[in-house]
Design an enzyme around this catalytic site. Structure first.
Site, PDB file in Angstrom:
ATOM      1  N   LYS A  30      -0.593  -1.405   0.660  1.00  0.00           N
ATOM      2  CA  LYS A  30      -0.253  -1.253  -0.758  1.00  0.00           C
ATOM      3  C   LYS A  30       1.219  -0.932  -0.993  1.00  0.00           C
ATOM      4  O   LYS A  30       1.952  -0.575  -0.086  1.00  0.00           O
ATOM      5  CB  LYS A  30      -1.178  -0.225  -1.417  1.00  0.00           C
ATOM      6  CG  LYS A  30      -2.540  -0.868  -1.717  1.00  0.00           C
ATOM      7  CD  LYS A  30      -3.429  -0.061  -2.600  1.00  0.00           C
ATOM      8  CE  LYS A  30      -4.693  -0.893  -2.895  1.00  0.00           C
ATOM      9  NZ  LYS A  30      -5.799  -0.051  -3.315  1.00  0.00           N
ATOM     10  N   ARG A  71     -11.122   1.310   3.121  1.00  0.00           N
ATOM     11  CA  ARG A  71     -11.095  -0.141   2.876  1.00  0.00           C
ATOM     12  C   ARG A  71      -9.788  -0.718   3.433  1.00  0.00           C
ATOM     13  O   ARG A  71      -8.714  -0.347   2.965  1.00  0.00           O
ATOM     14  CB  ARG A  71     -11.195  -0.382   1.362  1.00  0.00           C
ATOM     15  CG  ARG A  71     -11.219  -1.834   0.944  1.00  0.00           C
ATOM     16  CD  ARG A  71     -11.275  -1.924  -0.582  1.00  0.00           C
ATOM     17  NE  ARG A  71     -11.353  -3.294  -1.055  1.00  0.00           N
ATOM     18  CZ  ARG A  71     -10.295  -4.072  -1.225  1.00  0.00           C
ATOM     19  NH1 ARG A  71      -9.079  -3.634  -0.962  1.00  0.00           N
ATOM     20  NH2 ARG A  71     -10.454  -5.317  -1.679  1.00  0.00           N
TER      21      ARG A  71
END
Ligand code: HH2
Length: 283
Positions: free
Chosen positions: A222, A256
């Site tokens: 991210k 995740r």
């Protein structure tokens, strides 16, 4: 945690790894579609071999600024992948990353086991669908839509507000008939959060245990990692592993990730450190 997801009982502190499979679009031809299904199936099988505990299949990008996809198109992207995986005897639970009731229902009928809702049960129709099916659901914190969430990253007290808004999502679920025992909570790293807010949320994620549900966190590749390191998205594995380690040390049960093999190793070492305890955890 103790939660039945499809054929598998997730029992214990984990960490359990959710491997990401994105069914990417190709609107040019059926031939392209077939190749995409094959590619997504192959990716799911690769992640299973690498040690994923479940996979998360998505047919719509949730990146900031991403264009929305209609339900029919999203269904066309994900349902054939689930059907093919099940026909091939794929053993892992399959999570469907969707905020649309229609897609959730079609995915469950095709053999999915869990709904991953990045909108945090904002659509009562989705909450009703989850309640009807009785399957587990990931309730993620976000604000607005991918198109406008960046402008909503304004908090007086980040942890307090994220926890309060997750509690509201749980209440929406309960109103729709959902049992709390079906729910996994996710703070939504990068969703309506600046990179600095994402770092704070990750550092304090253990505080969300007060909500009384298992935690899932998605740090993989991210933007906060890019902001901290300057690394482009394809070179964020080392930063991702540091974040996976942080999640496990904080007691997060499900992580995740895109890179399952590498994350599995980091998670195993972090889990051993967590178990050993000691001064690492003293402030
Ligand atoms: N992050 C993304 C998508 N889905 N679901 C949960 N529960 N938690 C997350 O943090 C999360 C999520 C974004 O990551 P990615 O799948 O890589 O991107 P995209 O949505 O653009 O496919």
């Amino acid at each position: 945690m103790r939660l039945q997801i499809g054929a598998r009982l997730f029992d214990g502190p984990g960490p359990f790894l959710m491997g990401v499979v994105n069914a990417t679009p190709d609107s040019f031809s059926d031939g392209g579609r077939y190749l995409e299904v094959d590619a997504a199936v192959a990716q799911a099988e690769r992640l299973a071999e690498e040690g994923a505990d479940l996979i998360d299949l998505g047919g719509e990008s949730t990146r900031p600024g991403a264009a929305p996809v209609d339900a029919a198109e999203e269904r066309r992207r994900v349902v054939p992948v689930i059907e093919r995986l099940r026909a091939r005897g794929f053993a892992l639970p399959i999570s469907i990353d969707t905020s649309k009731a229609e897609v959730a229902r079609a995915a469950l009928e095709a053999g999915a086991d869990l709904i991953n809702d990045v909108s945090g049960l904002r659509d009562p129709a989705l909450a009703a669908e989850v309640a009807r099916a009785g399957v587990p659901v990931v309730v993620m914190h976000s604000r607005g839509t991918p198109a406008d969430m960046a402008g909503r990253a304004i908090y007086a007290d980040l942890l307090l507000e994220v926890a309060a808004e997750l509690r509201e999502a749980l209440a929406r679920g309960a109103a729709a008939g959902l049992r709390e025992s079906q729910v996994i909570i996710d703070p939504g790293l990068g969703f309506a959060k600046t990179p600095a807010q994402t770092v704070e949320l990750l550092a304090r994620v253990g505080e969300l245990r007060s909500l009384g549900r298992p935690l899932l966190v998605g740090p993989s590749r991210k933007r906060f990692i890019g902001e901290l390191t300057g690394a482009p998205v394809e070179a964020r594995l080392p930063g991702t592993l540091a974040a996976v380690t942080a999640c496990v040390l904080a007691g997060v049960e499900l992580v995740r990730v895109h890179d399952v093999a590498a994350s599995r190793q980091a998670a195993q070492v972090a889990a051993a450190l967590r178990k050993a305890g000691g001064s690492l955890f003293l402030r």
